[in-house]
Design a protein around this motif. Structure first.
Motif, PDB file in Angstrom:
ATOM      1  N   ASN A 177       0.833  -1.193   0.000  1.00 40.36           N
ATOM      2  CA  ASN A 177       0.000   0.000   0.000  1.00 40.36           C
ATOM      3  C   ASN A 177       0.874   1.253   0.000  1.00 40.36           C
ATOM      4  OD1 ASN A 177      -1.821   2.194   0.735  1.00 40.36           O
ATOM      5  ND2 ASN A 177      -3.299   0.608   1.260  1.00 40.36           N
ATOM      6  N   TYR A 178       1.112   1.789  -1.190  1.00 36.91           N
ATOM      7  CA  TYR A 178       1.987   2.961  -1.292  1.00 36.91           C
ATOM      8  C   TYR A 178       1.340   4.193  -0.673  1.00 36.91           C
ATOM      9  CZ  TYR A 178      -0.763   5.337  -4.886  1.00 36.91           C
ATOM     10  OH  TYR A 178      -1.752   6.010  -5.549  1.00 36.91           O
ATOM     11  N   ASP A 179       0.005   4.259  -0.727  1.00 38.22           N
ATOM     12  CA  ASP A 179      -0.697   5.482  -0.358  1.00 38.22           C
ATOM     13  C   ASP A 179      -0.748   5.728   1.148  1.00 38.22           C
ATOM     14  OD1 ASP A 179      -2.198   7.811  -1.183  1.00 38.22           O
ATOM     15  OD2 ASP A 179      -3.956   6.830  -0.317  1.00 38.22           O
ATOM     16  N   ASN A 180      -0.961   4.660   1.914  1.00 41.16           N
ATOM     17  CA  ASN A 180      -1.136   4.835   3.356  1.00 41.16           C
ATOM     18  C   ASN A 180      -0.441   3.722   4.124  1.00 41.16           C
ATOM     19  OD1 ASN A 180      -2.004   5.259   5.986  1.00 41.16           O
ATOM     20  ND2 ASN A 180      -4.131   5.659   5.410  1.00 41.16           N
ATOM     21  N   PRO A 181       0.610   4.040   4.870  1.00 39.56           N
ATOM     22  CA  PRO A 181       1.321   3.001   5.625  1.00 39.56           C
ATOM     23  C   PRO A 181       0.468   2.312   6.670  1.00 39.56           C
ATOM     24  CG  PRO A 181       2.068   5.208   6.258  1.00 39.56           C
ATOM     25  CD  PRO A 181       1.209   5.373   5.052  1.00 39.56           C
ATOM     26  N   ASN A 182      -0.607   2.984   7.098  1.00 36.78           N
ATOM     27  CA  ASN A 182      -1.497   2.393   8.104  1.00 36.78           C
ATOM     28  C   ASN A 182      -2.391   1.303   7.526  1.00 36.78           C
ATOM     29  OD1 ASN A 182      -0.591   4.132  10.204  1.00 36.78           O
ATOM     30  ND2 ASN A 182      -1.923   5.764   9.437  1.00 36.78           N
ATOM     31  N   ASP A 183      -2.491   1.267   6.200  1.00 39.34           N
ATOM     32  CA  ASP A 183      -3.341   0.271   5.540  1.00 39.34           C
ATOM     33  C   ASP A 183      -2.543  -0.880   4.936  1.00 39.34           C
ATOM     34  OD1 ASP A 183      -5.638   1.680   6.178  1.00 39.34           O
ATOM     35  OD2 ASP A 183      -5.599   2.851   4.315  1.00 39.34           O
ATOM     36  N   VAL A 184      -1.254  -0.943   5.235  1.00 45.66           N
ATOM     37  CA  VAL A 184      -0.407  -2.024   4.704  1.00 45.66           C
ATOM     38  C   VAL A 184      -0.767  -3.350   5.376  1.00 45.66           C
ATOM     39  CG1 VAL A 184       1.952  -2.910   4.547  1.00 45.66           C
ATOM     40  CG2 VAL A 184       1.503  -0.483   4.144  1.00 45.66           C
ATOM     41  N   SER A 185      -0.897  -4.392   4.554  1.00 44.97           N
ATOM     42  CA  SER A 185      -1.166  -5.733   5.104  1.00 44.97           C
ATOM     43  C   SER A 185      -0.074  -6.729   4.722  1.00 44.97           C
ATOM     44  CB  SER A 185      -2.526  -6.244   4.603  1.00 44.97           C
ATOM     45  OG  SER A 185      -2.559  -6.317   3.186  1.00 44.97           O
ATOM     46  N   GLU A 186       0.771  -6.355   3.754  1.00 46.06           N
ATOM     47  CA  GLU A 186       1.883  -7.213   3.339  1.00 46.06           C
ATOM     48  C   GLU A 186       3.172  -6.392   3.345  1.00 46.06           C
ATOM     49  OE1 GLU A 186       1.823 -10.389   2.740  1.00 46.06           O
ATOM     50  OE2 GLU A 186      -0.337 -10.762   2.703  1.00 46.06           O
ATOM     51  N   TYR A 187       4.089  -6.722   4.255  1.00 42.01           N
ATOM     52  CA  TYR A 187       5.348  -5.999   4.381  1.00 42.01           C
ATOM     53  C   TYR A 187       6.450  -6.799   3.681  1.00 42.01           C
ATOM     54  CZ  TYR A 187       2.897  -3.309   7.967  1.00 42.01           C
ATOM     55  OH  TYR A 187       1.992  -2.511   8.645  1.00 42.01           O
ATOM     56  N   TYR A 188       6.451  -6.738   2.349  1.00 42.39           N
ATOM     57  CA  TYR A 188       7.331  -7.599   1.560  1.00 42.39           C
ATOM     58  C   TYR A 188       8.808  -7.456   1.914  1.00 42.39           C
ATOM     59  CZ  TYR A 188       3.139  -7.614  -1.432  1.00 42.39           C
ATOM     60  OH  TYR A 188       1.860  -7.706  -1.898  1.00 42.39           O
ATOM     61  N   ALA A 189       9.319  -6.234   1.864  1.00 42.08           N
ATOM     62  CA  ALA A 189      10.746  -6.014   2.112  1.00 42.08           C
ATOM     63  C   ALA A 189      11.118  -6.367   3.551  1.00 42.08           C
ATOM     64  CB  ALA A 189      11.117  -4.565   1.806  1.00 42.08           C
ATOM     65  N   GLN A 190      10.319  -5.910   4.485  1.00 41.06           N
ATOM     66  CA  GLN A 190      10.588  -6.162   5.896  1.00 41.06           C
ATOM     67  C   GLN A 190      10.558  -7.660   6.208  1.00 41.06           C
ATOM     68  OE1 GLN A 190       8.861  -3.437   8.915  1.00 41.06           O
ATOM     69  NE2 GLN A 190       7.874  -5.269   9.754  1.00 41.06           N
TER      70      GLN A 190
END
Length: 218
Positions: A177-190
């Motif tokens: 989710n590029y637009d809102n970090p609060n709406d991220v559900s998949e943290y690929y890099a991390q």
């Protein structure tokens, strides 16, 4: 009647040649696209080192980081709205993982003649404004991003040192989710770096990079 047969034969032959030409043209076009897509690294490939100028004027290589266990290489830039959205998250990645052996190495792949906002002076200003904690390198001559196969800003390549080689372990987006970090559900890099630190396989090794196209010299 004989003339009609000759005319019909000529017409069929002409249509055949037209069809052949059309098929060949269609085949050539995808072939070029396939070649373009095929460039760059795949997961498991060895990434070659580079020597690029940092915003402090010094030349930086991966080999300079003697104690690093790997790298979070991110192709990014100044002007792209997607890249701007991710800047704080890139800083967070560096702060979190640099001390654990996986520093962020940011590279600006854009040609400044194609996008003046991505010039070297502008890079220095942007890094100072945002408080970048990582090297921000300029891909002068645009020689490095094609080797990696980067197509967007941002585009992530996570490397791990193995027997003196930098092996690609993940390619794609930072998260979903590029637009809102609060709406991220998949943290690929991390998630990829966490797995590498634990000595576990990376579950998601590739994702689709979302961002602006790299601006090339015309």
């Amino acid at each position: 009647m004989k003339n009609l047969k000759i005319l019909a034969t000529a017409l069929i032959a002409g249509l055949g040649m037209l069809s052949f030409t059309s098929v060949n043209n269609d085949e050539n076009k995808p072939q070029k696209e396939i070649t373009a897509v095929a460039k760059g690294y795949e997961v498991g490939d060895e990434a070659t080192d580079f020597k690029l100028k940092n915003i402090d004027g010094k030349m930086v290589s991966l080999s300079d980081f003697k104690t690093a266990k790997g790298f979070i290489v991110i192709f990014t830039c100044n002007h792209c709205p997607y890249a701007k959205k991710y800047e704080d998250r890139i800083i967070e990645l560096d702060k979190k993982y640099k001390s654990q052996g996986y520093p962020v190495i940011a590279i600006n792949p854009n040609d400044p003649n194609a996008q003046p906002e991505d010039g070297y002076k502008q890079m220095i200003e942007r890094a100072k404004q945002k408080g970048f904690t990582f090297p921000y390198l300029v891909d002068e001559g645009q020689k490095i991003y094609p080797q990696y196969g980067a197509t967007k800003t941002p585009h992530v390549f996570i490397l791990q040192k193995e027997n003196g080689k930098n092996i690609v372990k993940y390619i794609g987006a930072i998260d979903n989710n590029y637009d809102n970090p609060n709406d991220v559900s998949e943290y690929y890099a991390q998630d990829a770096v966490n797995a590498l630190i634990k000595g576990e396989p990376v579950k998601t090794t590739k994702s689709v990079a979302i961002g602006c196209t790299i601006k090339v010299k015309k």
